[in-house]
Design a protein around this motif. Structure first.
Motif, mmCIF file in Angstrom:
data_model
loop_
_atom_site.group_PDB
_atom_site.id
_atom_site.type_symbol
_atom_site.label_atom_id
_atom_site.label_comp_id
_atom_site.label_asym_id
_atom_site.label_seq_id
_atom_site.Cartn_x
_atom_site.Cartn_y
_atom_site.Cartn_z
ATOM 1 N N LEU A 190 -17.690 -14.512 36.177
ATOM 2 C CA LEU A 190 -17.835 -13.799 34.900
ATOM 3 C C LEU A 190 -16.468 -13.403 34.346
ATOM 4 O O LEU A 190 -16.224 -13.488 33.139
ATOM 5 C CB LEU A 190 -18.698 -12.546 35.083
ATOM 6 N N ASN A 206 -28.327 -15.123 34.502
ATOM 7 C CA ASN A 206 -27.943 -13.781 34.929
ATOM 8 C C ASN A 206 -29.155 -13.017 35.488
ATOM 9 O O ASN A 206 -29.082 -12.368 36.529
ATOM 10 C CB ASN A 206 -27.327 -13.049 33.737
ATOM 11 N N ALA A 263 -19.742 -11.346 29.003
ATOM 12 C CA ALA A 263 -19.198 -11.209 30.354
ATOM 13 C C ALA A 263 -19.076 -9.738 30.752
ATOM 14 O O ALA A 263 -19.404 -9.365 31.874
ATOM 15 C CB ALA A 263 -17.843 -11.902 30.439
#
Length: 847
Positions: A746, A672, A757
């Motif tokens: 996600l 991420n 998420a």
RNA sequence: GGGGCGAUGGCGGAAUUGGUAGACGCGUUGGUCUUAGGAACCAAUAUGGCAACAUGUGAAGGUUCGAGUCCUUUUCGCCCUACCA
């Protein structure tokens, strides 16, 4: 880079969901509804891994359906009446209510830490009078419909605790708590007339195409419909007995009959109640019944009477009548005729008492049959049967003989069920009071609706013996129509509580009735019910019965099957450990040194590692979910509990597996961060659409796997997706495409790891990602643009793989094969005898 | 006794339902980095073989161009239920 702080982030989202009431639901006719229900827990004190698995499975589905645009009802409640509360209260000197309520509050906070998408506004608890008030009304409703009655029935009576025991509490004939030898006692008990619906409950199973066959078969066997007939046997005796009726599924073996056997509880037994030998025999039978359950086949024993039964097929044949220990009073008519040649039990019995063995069925194409130790039960041809000789067994023989019996009034066609009526009386305190009282003549009287609920009296502590309600003289009195009556002191079986709770969830605050018709019409049936297979028979059957009972003569409530889809999950298992003294050891007490396990307290003592078994306190192989959530976070736990095995099978708990799920969340977090660096770098547009292919493939797979309950494969999809993106991220992906595709993936992850998420999605929304709560649409064109690995076989053996375009035809593919050196070596200069071409998959060339 | 389910690497398990057997994870091995690691990362990992290749889904047959998947026989294991007439 910062590590993923699951504590902070999970708490943040859990608070957010609670504050926003994100999962509270109401009727919305513009949307299709989806009722997702997991079996509600008994508030034993703490949640266990089985709960974690059950609720994780349900939560993935509920969140997924909600993203797919359904109006999702996903409630939770407490099956809070029952014996453990009473036992705990006795042991610790408290009252069951306090114990139960504190357990509920503790377990509720544990469940919240799992991040479940539950509408807590609909929480119900069966021990609350708000709930059981309606249950008492239902009881009266069923009473009025003639579905409730009272009769004498045998119970397991513990003479020390002065209480009735459930079958599972009788261990080797003794009370599980007191150790006293359990007696059979006759008590007046209330019953629900479930057998009225035997046929409907059986037929209803055919409609349930989203139930596991295993469960349907179990219910079918439990209901146990059989086709046969009642046969009347004239009796030769000086006693006042004319005839005895037997139920049989094999009337075609009547010519082979050599005795008639009765249950010791058969009405005929009254003629022998003074006979000391019969009394002795009866005692012996009851001993075998209770003390030797473990022995699979008890010896067949009989008591010979002076009666003779006349065979209706030939009144010259007269056979002795016995009382026998293998005949049950509560199945059929408590009497059977014995045909030793074609029934193993009858044969065993006949051999013991030297009775005649006459074969009447022989295999087709055989002249005769010799019966020694094994009865012949297969199909064949009837013989030794007078005018019926030569009929095919069983298809011709059974109907023909039944016809004959009916014509001559020797018997009638009859179907029979194994299912018995549901005894609902429990001689306990911690349950729903039965809304019945007894007048001065001891006749039962309904307690009028206005006087409901009949609340359980407050109680400080429980005596160690007996039913406390029975001792509460003040509570027992009630005035009905001006007359003082005495309340029923039995309470309802807790299976009654759970037979309608799913209706209550539809309108948990309705005060005038157990549910609101409009709400039930919208929400019911439960679209997906999820729970352990241990409830395959009773709970599910009782719930089905309850719906049939409520539907009876009711225009406003007319659905009969409460659970459209059923999923039964497997258990959570863990290795077992024992120390040198053969005592169970908990995993917490162990330390691993060089791959070997030792006691923490004494590092020289290696423990013995036993097989993995389902987690249970007695084997000390439990793992406490609360601690695991604290150490690893809810997302990691959810990920792991779903990952290793298909949800319908048992899963092995392992520390290594748990750890790797935890690490995976950390890796996703690192990814991420990397992705955000790339987004900020703002790369220019690039003609390749690799990220679209990977993302679409991922979403497609996850969706398919959620719908098929292949949750373990979803986790595999996560891992595959991660490594694909992790590689791809070095390719300088264009900002917009990256945001779009990463955001969509996600969302696809959010049912499993919702906190993570949502956190990432929130970060991404700042970068301009829009569609937040919709399951992404798959772009099928993009999936097709992906290259295909075409399997090339020569003579059925795989000789290579060709990466080719989707939709390639046979001719082009053979061209590609010739371009490939290795494959061409096999086919050059060869004539193709045959070619099998499966589009987009495989070619097989026979040379 | 009856009913149901299953058998795939060292382990848990995949295999689009007849089409690359072993996805994914664990474990193991090797490497990189590190003061160190039981951390992280990279690679390998069904078996035999340097390789080409051969063999391989409890066992034995069969159907098929092709079988873990279908059929027949058989062995073993698990679960449920139990004297159901």
């Amino acid at each position: 880079m910062e590590r993923y702080n699951f504590k902070k982030i999970e708490e943040k989202w859990q608070n957010h969901w609670e504050k926003e009431k994100s999962f509270s639901t109401k009727i919305d006719k513009s949307k299709e509804k989806f009722y997702c229900l997991e079996m509600f827990p008994y508030p034993s004190g703490k949640i266990h891994m089985g709960h974690v698995r059950n609720y994780a499975i349900g939560d993935v589905l509920a969140r997924f359906k909600s993203l797919k645009g359904y109006n999702v009802l996903h409630p939770m409640g407490w099956d809070s009446f029952g014996m453990p509360a009473e036992n705990a209260a006795r042991q610790n000197n408290l009252n069951p209510k306090d114990w139960t309520e504190s357990n509920i509050s503790n377990m509720k906070s544990q469940l919240k830490k799992l991040g479940l998408s539950i509408d807590w506004d609909r929480e119900i608890s069966t021990c609350s009078s708000d709930y059981y008030k309606h249950q008492q009304e239902f009881f009266l409703e069923l009473y009025d419909k003639g579905l409730v009655y009272r009769k004498e029935n045998y119970v397991n009576w513990d003479p020390v605790d002065e209480t009735v025991l459930a079958n599972e509490q009788v261990i080797e004939g003794k009370g599980w708590r007191s150790g006293a030898i359990v007696e059979r006692r006759k008590l007046n008990q209330w019953f629900f007339n479930i057998t009225k619906f035997s046929d409907e409950l059986l037929k209803g199973l055919d409609v349930l195409d989203q139930w596991p066959n295993k469960v349907k078969t179990m219910q079918k066997n439990w209901i146990g419909k059989s086709y046969g007939c009642e046969v009347n046997f004239k009796i030769e005796t000086d006693k006042d007995i004319d005839e005895i009726k037997c139920y049989t599924t094999r009337p075609d073996t009547l010519f082979g009959m050599s005795f008639l056997a009765l249950s010791v509880d058969h009405p005929i037994a009254k003629f022998y109640s003074e006979d000391p030998n019969f009394i002795k025999f009866k005692e012996e039978c009851s001993k075998i019944g209770t003390t030797e359950e473990s022995i699979a086949v008890a010896e067949k024993l009989g008591f010979k009477t002076d009666l003779l039964a006349i065979n209706p097929m030939n009144n010259k044949i007269k056979v002795p009548v016995y009382f026998a220990n293998f005949v049950l009073m509560d199945y059929g008519l408590g009497a059977v005729f014995g045909c030793p040649a074609h029934d193993q039990r009858d044969l065993d019995f006949a051999r013991k008492y030297n009775l005649k063995v006459t074969a009447v069925v022989k295999p087709e194409n055989e002249k005769d049959i010799v019966i020694e130790k094994k009865a012949y039960v297969d199909s064949g041809i009837l013989f030794n049967s007078d005018i019926f000789d030569g009929l095919k067994v069983p298809n011709e023989s059974i109907p023909e003989i039944i016809n004959y019996l009916e014509k001559n009034k020797f018997g009638v066609r009859q179907t029979n069920f194994r299912l018995k009526d549901w005894g609902i009386s429990r001689q306990r305190y911690w349950g729903c009071p039965i809304p019945i009282a007894y007048d001065e003549n001891n006749n039962p009287v309904k307690i009028p609706k206005e006087l409901l609920p009949i609340k359980l009296p407050e109680i400080k502590k429980l005596d160690s013996t007996g039913n406390p309600l029975d001792k509460m003289e003040d509570w027992k009195k009630i005035k009905i129509n001006g007359k003082v009556c005495i309340k029923e002191t039995d309470t309802l079986d807790t299976f009654v509580d759970s037979s309608w709770y799913f209706l209550r969830f539809c309108s948990p605050n309705q005060t005038t009735y157990g549910f609101d018709e409009e709400e039930v019409k919208y929400w019911m049936p439960v679209d997906q019910y999820i729970g352990g297979v241990e409830h395959a028979i009773l709970h599910l059957l009782y719930s089905r019965f309850f719906m049939h009972a409520l539907s009876l003569d009711n225009k406003n409530f007319n659905f009969k099957e409460p659970f459209k889809g059923l999923f039964t999950q497997g258990m959570v298992c863990h290795e077992t450990y024992k120390d040198q003294n053969n005592n169970w050891v908990s995993p917490d007490e162990l330390i691993t040194i060089n791959g070997k396990k030792f006691l923490k307290a004494d590092k020289t003592n290696e423990v013995i590692v036993g097989p993995s078994e389902s987690m249970s306190k007695s084997k000390k192989n439990t793992i406490d979910p609360e601690k695991i959530i604290q150490d690893y976070g809810a997302d990691s736990v959810r990920l792991f509990i779903l990952s290793d095995s298909p949800p319908e099978k048992d899963v092995q708990w392992s520390d290594e597996g748990m750890n790797s799920s935890f690490k995976f969340i950390q890796k996703l977090w690192m990814l991420n961060q990397k992705i955000f660096l790339e987004i900020n770098a703002d790369h220019p547009k690039n003609s390749e659409n690799k990220i679209e292919i990977i993302t679409n493939r991922f979403i497609y797979d996850v969706e398919k796997n959620i719908e098929n309950f292949s949750y373990n494969k979803i986790i595999a999809n996560f891992y595959e997706f991660y490594s694909a993106i992790n590689k791809l991220i070095n390719d300088k992906i264009e900002k917009k495409s990256l945001i779009e595709n990463y955001g969509n993936s996600l969302i696809a992850m959010s049912p499993v790891i919702p906190h993570f998420a949502n956190e990432c999605l929130e970060m991404l929304s700042i970068k301009g990602f829009k569609s937040k709560f919709i399951w992404p649409k798959i772009n099928k064109e993009i999936l097709k643009s992906d290259k295909i690995n075409f399997v090339v076989q020569i003579n059925g053996k795989t000789r290579g793989l060709l990466k080719v375009n989707n939709g390639i035809n046979e001719k082009d593919l053979i061209g590609k094969m010739r371009e490939d050196n290795k494959i061409n070596n096999y086919i050059k200069d060869k004539e193709f005898k045959k070619t099998i071409f499966i589009p987009n998959r495989l070619i097989n060339i026979i040379i």
